[in-house]
Design a protein around this motif. Sequence first.
Motif, PDB file in Angstrom:
ATOM      1  N   GLY A  39       3.049  -9.581  18.921  1.00 55.61           N
ATOM      2  CA  GLY A  39       3.734 -10.742  19.701  1.00 55.61           C
ATOM      3  C   GLY A  39       5.230 -10.667  19.756  1.00 55.61           C
ATOM      4  O   GLY A  39       5.943  -9.651  19.282  1.00 55.61           O
ATOM      5  N   LYS A  40       5.854 -11.696  20.280  1.00 52.06           N
ATOM      6  CA  LYS A  40       7.417 -11.515  20.544  1.00 52.06           C
ATOM      7  C   LYS A  40       8.093 -11.515  19.184  1.00 52.06           C
ATOM      8  O   LYS A  40       9.319 -11.016  19.161  1.00 52.06           O
ATOM      9  CB  LYS A  40       7.949 -12.767  21.167  1.00 52.06           C
ATOM     10  N   ALA A  41       7.627 -12.206  18.139  1.00 57.36           N
ATOM     11  CA  ALA A  41       8.400 -12.397  16.730  1.00 57.36           C
ATOM     12  C   ALA A  41       8.334 -11.062  16.182  1.00 57.36           C
ATOM     13  O   ALA A  41       8.999 -10.818  15.312  1.00 57.36           O
ATOM     14  CB  ALA A  41       7.683 -13.404  15.992  1.00 57.36           C
ATOM     15  N   VAL A  42       7.394 -10.002  16.505  1.00 56.79           N
ATOM     16  CA  VAL A  42       7.457  -8.776  15.745  1.00 56.79           C
ATOM     17  C   VAL A  42       8.373  -7.918  16.476  1.00 56.79           C
ATOM     18  O   VAL A  42       8.496  -7.593  17.738  1.00 56.79           O
ATOM     19  CB  VAL A  42       6.100  -8.177  15.843  1.00 56.79           C
ATOM     20  N   ARG A  43       9.245  -7.652  15.555  1.00 56.60           N
ATOM     21  CA  ARG A  43      10.490  -6.461  16.312  1.00 56.60           C
ATOM     22  C   ARG A  43      10.197  -5.095  15.773  1.00 56.60           C
ATOM     23  O   ARG A  43      10.875  -3.989  16.377  1.00 56.60           O
ATOM     24  CB  ARG A  43      11.774  -6.929  15.766  1.00 56.60           C
ATOM     25  N   GLY A  44       9.145  -4.844  14.873  1.00 55.49           N
ATOM     26  CA  GLY A  44       9.109  -3.507  14.418  1.00 55.49           C
ATOM     27  C   GLY A  44       8.020  -3.535  13.569  1.00 55.49           C
ATOM     28  O   GLY A  44       7.623  -4.453  12.769  1.00 55.49           O
ATOM     29  N   TYR A  45       7.279  -2.186  13.270  1.00 57.46           N
ATOM     30  CA  TYR A  45       6.258  -2.161  12.270  1.00 57.46           C
ATOM     31  C   TYR A  45       6.859  -1.434  10.936  1.00 57.46           C
ATOM     32  O   TYR A  45       8.030  -0.828  11.042  1.00 57.46           O
ATOM     33  CB  TYR A  45       5.275  -1.354  12.614  1.00 57.46           C
ATOM     34  N   ARG A  46       6.459  -1.624   9.955  1.00 55.06           N
ATOM     35  CA  ARG A  46       6.825  -0.843   8.724  1.00 55.06           C
ATOM     36  C   ARG A  46       5.837   0.193   8.440  1.00 55.06           C
ATOM     37  O   ARG A  46       4.767  -0.164   8.643  1.00 55.06           O
ATOM     38  CB  ARG A  46       6.875  -1.886   7.400  1.00 55.06           C
ATOM     39  N   SER A  47       5.960   1.204   7.816  1.00 57.00           N
ATOM     40  CA  SER A  47       5.150   2.348   7.419  1.00 57.00           C
ATOM     41  C   SER A  47       5.017   2.689   6.039  1.00 57.00           C
ATOM     42  O   SER A  47       6.068   2.519   5.495  1.00 57.00           O
ATOM     43  CB  SER A  47       5.331   3.451   8.209  1.00 57.00           C
ATOM     44  N   THR A  48       3.910   2.950   5.411  1.00 60.73           N
ATOM     45  CA  THR A  48       3.869   3.305   4.085  1.00 60.73           C
ATOM     46  C   THR A  48       2.811   4.675   4.091  1.00 60.73           C
ATOM     47  O   THR A  48       2.156   4.988   5.108  1.00 60.73           O
ATOM     48  CB  THR A  48       3.108   2.570   3.315  1.00 60.73           C
ATOM     49  N   GLY A  49       2.611   5.150   3.040  1.00 59.95           N
ATOM     50  CA  GLY A  49       1.757   6.455   3.055  1.00 59.95           C
ATOM     51  C   GLY A  49       0.465   5.769   3.134  1.00 59.95           C
ATOM     52  O   GLY A  49       0.017   4.567   2.844  1.00 59.95           O
ATOM     53  N   VAL A  50      -0.610   6.603   3.483  1.00 56.67           N
ATOM     54  CA  VAL A  50      -2.090   6.278   3.694  1.00 56.67           C
ATOM     55  C   VAL A  50      -2.647   5.848   2.545  1.00 56.67           C
ATOM     56  O   VAL A  50      -3.909   5.092   2.483  1.00 56.67           O
ATOM     57  CB  VAL A  50      -2.946   7.220   4.400  1.00 56.67           C
ATOM     58  N   ALA A  51      -2.053   6.105   0.929  1.00 55.35           N
ATOM     59  CA  ALA A  51      -2.885   5.634   0.202  1.00 55.35           C
ATOM     60  C   ALA A  51      -2.318   4.195  -0.446  1.00 55.35           C
ATOM     61  O   ALA A  51      -2.556   3.821  -1.394  1.00 55.35           O
ATOM     62  CB  ALA A  51      -2.652   6.622  -1.013  1.00 55.35           C
ATOM     63  N   ALA A  67      -6.267  -0.943   2.029  1.00 57.38           N
ATOM     64  CA  ALA A  67      -6.898  -0.911   3.501  1.00 57.38           C
ATOM     65  C   ALA A  67      -6.784   0.518   3.789  1.00 57.38           C
ATOM     66  O   ALA A  67      -5.757   1.020   3.288  1.00 57.38           O
ATOM     67  CB  ALA A  67      -5.976  -1.652   4.413  1.00 57.38           C
ATOM     68  N   ALA A  68      -8.185   0.894   4.293  1.00 53.27           N
ATOM     69  CA  ALA A  68      -8.004   2.447   4.993  1.00 53.27           C
ATOM     70  C   ALA A  68      -7.290   2.157   6.547  1.00 53.27           C
ATOM     71  O   ALA A  68      -7.068   1.221   7.048  1.00 53.27           O
ATOM     72  CB  ALA A  68      -9.320   2.926   4.950  1.00 53.27           C
ATOM     73  N   PRO A  69      -6.853   3.386   7.023  1.00 59.37           N
ATOM     74  CA  PRO A  69      -6.435   3.315   8.279  1.00 59.37           C
ATOM     75  C   PRO A  69      -7.631   2.623   9.002  1.00 59.37           C
ATOM     76  O   PRO A  69      -8.626   2.857   9.273  1.00 59.37           O
ATOM     77  CB  PRO A  69      -6.296   4.980   8.707  1.00 59.37           C
ATOM     78  N   GLY A  70      -6.959   1.815  10.176  1.00 58.49           N
ATOM     79  CA  GLY A  70      -7.908   1.012  11.162  1.00 58.49           C
ATOM     80  C   GLY A  70      -8.217  -0.424  10.378  1.00 58.49           C
ATOM     81  O   GLY A  70      -8.878  -1.094  11.140  1.00 58.49           O
ATOM     82  N   GLY A  71      -7.893  -0.606   9.132  1.00 57.95           N
ATOM     83  CA  GLY A  71      -7.929  -1.865   8.697  1.00 57.95           C
ATOM     84  C   GLY A  71      -9.464  -2.223   7.923  1.00 57.95           C
ATOM     85  O   GLY A  71      -9.530  -3.352   7.441  1.00 57.95           O
ATOM     86  N   ALA A  72      -9.991  -1.080   7.904  1.00 61.95           N
ATOM     87  CA  ALA A  72     -11.499  -1.212   7.030  1.00 61.95           C
ATOM     88  C   ALA A  72     -10.851  -1.595   5.493  1.00 61.95           C
ATOM     89  O   ALA A  72      -9.834  -0.891   5.123  1.00 61.95           O
ATOM     90  CB  ALA A  72     -12.206  -0.067   7.110  1.00 61.95           C
ATOM     91  N   ARG A  73     -12.033  -1.811   4.599  1.00 65.01           N
ATOM     92  CA  ARG A  73     -11.696  -1.984   3.263  1.00 65.01           C
ATOM     93  C   ARG A  73     -11.547  -0.202   2.868  1.00 65.01           C
ATOM     94  O   ARG A  73     -12.325   0.665   3.274  1.00 65.01           O
ATOM     95  CB  ARG A  73     -12.976  -2.438   2.611  1.00 65.01           C
ATOM     96  N   ARG A  74     -10.938   0.127   2.023  1.00 63.72           N
ATOM     97  CA  ARG A  74     -11.012   1.302   1.342  1.00 63.72           C
ATOM     98  C   ARG A  74     -11.994   1.646   0.390  1.00 63.72           C
ATOM     99  O   ARG A  74     -12.462   0.641  -0.346  1.00 63.72           O
ATOM    100  CB  ARG A  74      -9.585   1.493   0.488  1.00 63.72           C
ATOM    101  N   ARG A  75     -12.769   2.550   0.742  1.00 63.58           N
ATOM    102  CA  ARG A  75     -13.882   2.846  -0.008  1.00 63.58           C
ATOM    103  C   ARG A  75     -13.685   3.240  -1.505  1.00 63.58           C
ATOM    104  O   ARG A  75     -14.611   3.072  -2.110  1.00 63.58           O
ATOM    105  CB  ARG A  75     -14.694   4.081   0.842  1.00 63.58           C
ATOM    106  N   THR A  76     -12.773   4.216  -1.965  1.00 66.62           N
ATOM    107  CA  THR A  76     -12.341   4.413  -3.078  1.00 66.62           C
ATOM    108  C   THR A  76     -11.112   3.817  -3.578  1.00 66.62           C
ATOM    109  O   THR A  76     -10.409   3.277  -2.948  1.00 66.62           O
ATOM    110  CB  THR A  76     -12.226   6.156  -3.229  1.00 66.62           C
ATOM    111  N   ALA A  77     -10.958   3.928  -4.776  1.00 72.62           N
ATOM    112  CA  ALA A  77      -9.790   3.056  -5.475  1.00 72.62           C
ATOM    113  C   ALA A  77      -8.649   4.042  -4.921  1.00 72.62           C
ATOM    114  O   ALA A  77      -8.591   5.283  -4.906  1.00 72.62           O
ATOM    115  CB  ALA A  77      -9.951   3.169  -6.676  1.00 72.62           C
ATOM    116  N   ALA A  78      -7.351   3.414  -4.769  1.00 69.09           N
ATOM    117  CA  ALA A  78      -6.242   3.639  -4.499  1.00 69.09           C
ATOM    118  C   ALA A  78      -5.655   4.543  -5.514  1.00 69.09           C
ATOM    119  O   ALA A  78      -5.634   4.295  -6.583  1.00 69.09           O
ATOM    120  CB  ALA A  78      -5.296   3.019  -3.721  1.00 69.09           C
ATOM    121  N   PRO A  79      -5.070   5.851  -5.390  1.00 65.65           N
ATOM    122  CA  PRO A  79      -4.640   6.501  -6.377  1.00 65.65           C
ATOM    123  C   PRO A  79      -3.370   5.764  -7.081  1.00 65.65           C
ATOM    124  O   PRO A  79      -2.500   5.131  -6.385  1.00 65.65           O
ATOM    125  CB  PRO A  79      -4.043   7.948  -6.170  1.00 65.65           C
ATOM    126  N   VAL A  80      -3.200   5.970  -8.332  1.00 65.23           N
ATOM    127  CA  VAL A  80      -1.805   5.206  -9.083  1.00 65.23           C
ATOM    128  C   VAL A  80      -0.926   6.085  -9.039  1.00 65.23           C
ATOM    129  O   VAL A  80      -0.693   7.167  -9.449  1.00 65.23           O
ATOM    130  CB  VAL A  80      -2.321   4.781 -10.273  1.00 65.23           C
TER     131      VAL A  80
END
Length: 184
Positions: free
Chosen positions: A155-167, A171-184
């Motif tokens: 939307g209009k209020a969103v001026r940009g996205y933030r990014s992090t690593g895939v871990a 959430a997994a890429p695409g918004g699904a639930r992560r199947r395995t635990a995220a590495p610590v």
Amino acid sequence: MAVVVRAGAAPLMWLGAGAAGAGLLPAGLTGRRIGVLAGAAAFLVAAAVVAGVRRGRYTALTGSASRAGRHDVLQDRAVSVRGWRRGHRWWLLLAFLAAFGSAFAVPAAGGLVLAGCGLGLWLKAAWLGRRERAGGALLWVRVDWLDGRGGGPAGKAVRGYRSTGVAAGDAAPGGARRRTAAPV
């Protein structure tokens, strides 16, 4: 960010399927056969339109994504889904009632349109997930930009996205639930 897109997919598909099933009970003005055929065509059109709308905006925001900073507030998947569904519950109820009410004119068509919108959101989230995997980063929207009347994750209020690593996050890429635990 794909979590917010995907949050509406399941409720729309389930409510649409329920409205289409209940919409088969009345014969309607057009008859069941015409209603189901018209609904099937509208299902495909709705899925294609919802999946394709605002792709340019998503692509532009994805290209200008900046690395998430220490002070950025990023929500867990469950919190984002729960917040979206709570914020839109009345719209979902009205959409279900409209889809069911339209069955008295064209049986099952309104429910199939609603289900098509849900499928379109799911397809858009899958497309965003492929982009996240290709870029090697999860995309996030700042929480304060989502809460307002900005029109969602593109939307209009969103001026940009933030990014992090895939871990990062639950959430997994695409918004699904992560199947395995995220590495610590």
